[in-house]
Scaffold this active site. Structure first.
Site, PDB file in Angstrom:
ATOM      1  N   HIS A   4      10.629 -14.261  46.798  1.00 15.17           N
ATOM      2  CA  HIS A   4      10.040 -12.991  46.403  1.00 15.17           C
ATOM      3  C   HIS A   4       9.554 -13.028  44.960  1.00 15.17           C
ATOM      4  O   HIS A   4       8.351 -12.971  44.706  1.00 15.17           O
ATOM      5  CB  HIS A   4      11.036 -11.840  46.608  1.00 15.17           C
ATOM      6  CG  HIS A   4      10.492 -10.506  46.218  1.00 15.17           C
ATOM      7  ND1 HIS A   4      11.231  -9.578  45.537  1.00 15.17           N
ATOM      8  CD2 HIS A   4       9.268  -9.951  46.405  1.00 15.17           C
ATOM      9  CE1 HIS A   4      10.487  -8.498  45.334  1.00 15.17           C
ATOM     10  NE2 HIS A   4       9.295  -8.705  45.859  1.00 15.17           N
TER      11      HIS A   4
ATOM     12  N   HIS B  76      16.525  -8.453  44.264  1.00 13.40           N
ATOM     13  CA  HIS B  76      16.256  -7.337  45.184  1.00 13.40           C
ATOM     14  C   HIS B  76      16.960  -7.559  46.517  1.00 13.40           C
ATOM     15  O   HIS B  76      16.538  -7.048  47.538  1.00 13.40           O
ATOM     16  CB  HIS B  76      14.747  -7.156  45.369  1.00 13.40           C
ATOM     17  CG  HIS B  76      14.004  -7.179  44.067  1.00 13.40           C
ATOM     18  ND1 HIS B  76      13.375  -8.308  43.594  1.00 13.40           N
ATOM     19  CD2 HIS B  76      13.846  -6.233  43.124  1.00 13.40           C
ATOM     20  CE1 HIS B  76      12.841  -8.057  42.409  1.00 13.40           C
ATOM     21  NE2 HIS B  76      13.111  -6.806  42.098  1.00 13.40           N
TER      22      HIS B  76
END
Ligand code: FES
Length: 174
Positions: free
Chosen positions: A104, A123
């Site tokens: 990510h 995250h």
């Protein structure tokens, strides 16, 4: 409103005549237009280095070992899972290796020995080490890059390729 049949027929003829003229023009243009120079297309094949990562004797079951592949700027882990898995190397088909940069945004992943996952503190994406790095939760939009391994007769483990794009790169081998 009623249509005038003559006007309709006239319109149809003009349309057909216009289409024919356009096709003739395009053909003429394609005959006289110079052929543009083609840019060289880079080869799609990637030549990965075959790097020795460790020996089977160096590994303890379910304890990750830090490695780097295909170069020093690409951190990863080598793990002997203790049970055969798809993509696993070695006599027990249980040795796997993954990038530890989250796909990510590149946060460093940490290994959870309890459920054999790699987890992102950024995250909270999670990746299954027993399922070839499949993403099981979170923001990432691809599975975790898995380093492909071979094991030679002496038990040396070599990384020979990567199956996904490593975070931050346009190609895995720079
Ligand atoms: Fe890992 Fe965002 S950096 S989920």
């Amino acid at each position: 409103m009623k249509e005038c049949p003559k006007l309709v027929e006239l319109g149809r003829r003009q349309f057909l005549r216009g289409g024919a003229a356009a096709a003739a023009g395009a053909a003429a243009v394609s005959v006289v237009a110079p052929t543009p120079a083609r840019a060289a297309v880079p080869a799609a094949r990637v030549d990965y280095p075959a790097n020795r990562l460790a020996n089977i004797k160096d590994l303890k079951v379910n304890e990750p070992m830090q490695v780097n592949y295909p170069d020093i700027d690409s951190p990863g882990v080598l793990i002997k899972l203790g049970a055969p898995v798809d993509g696993g190397a070695g006599p027990d088909r249980d040795i796997v290796a993954y990038s530890t940069m989250c796909p990510h945004k590149g946060y460093p992943l940490s290994y959870n020995a309890a459920d054999k996952t790699l987890n992102c503190p950024g995250h909270f994406s999670r990746f299954d080490c027993e399922k070839e790095g499949q993403q099981i939760w979170g923001h990432a939009t691809q599975n975790l890059p898995m380093f492909r391994l071979t094991v030679d007769g002496a038990g040396d483990i070599h990384a020979v390729g990567v199956d996904e794009l490593i975070y931050g790169r346009t190609r895995n081998v720079l």
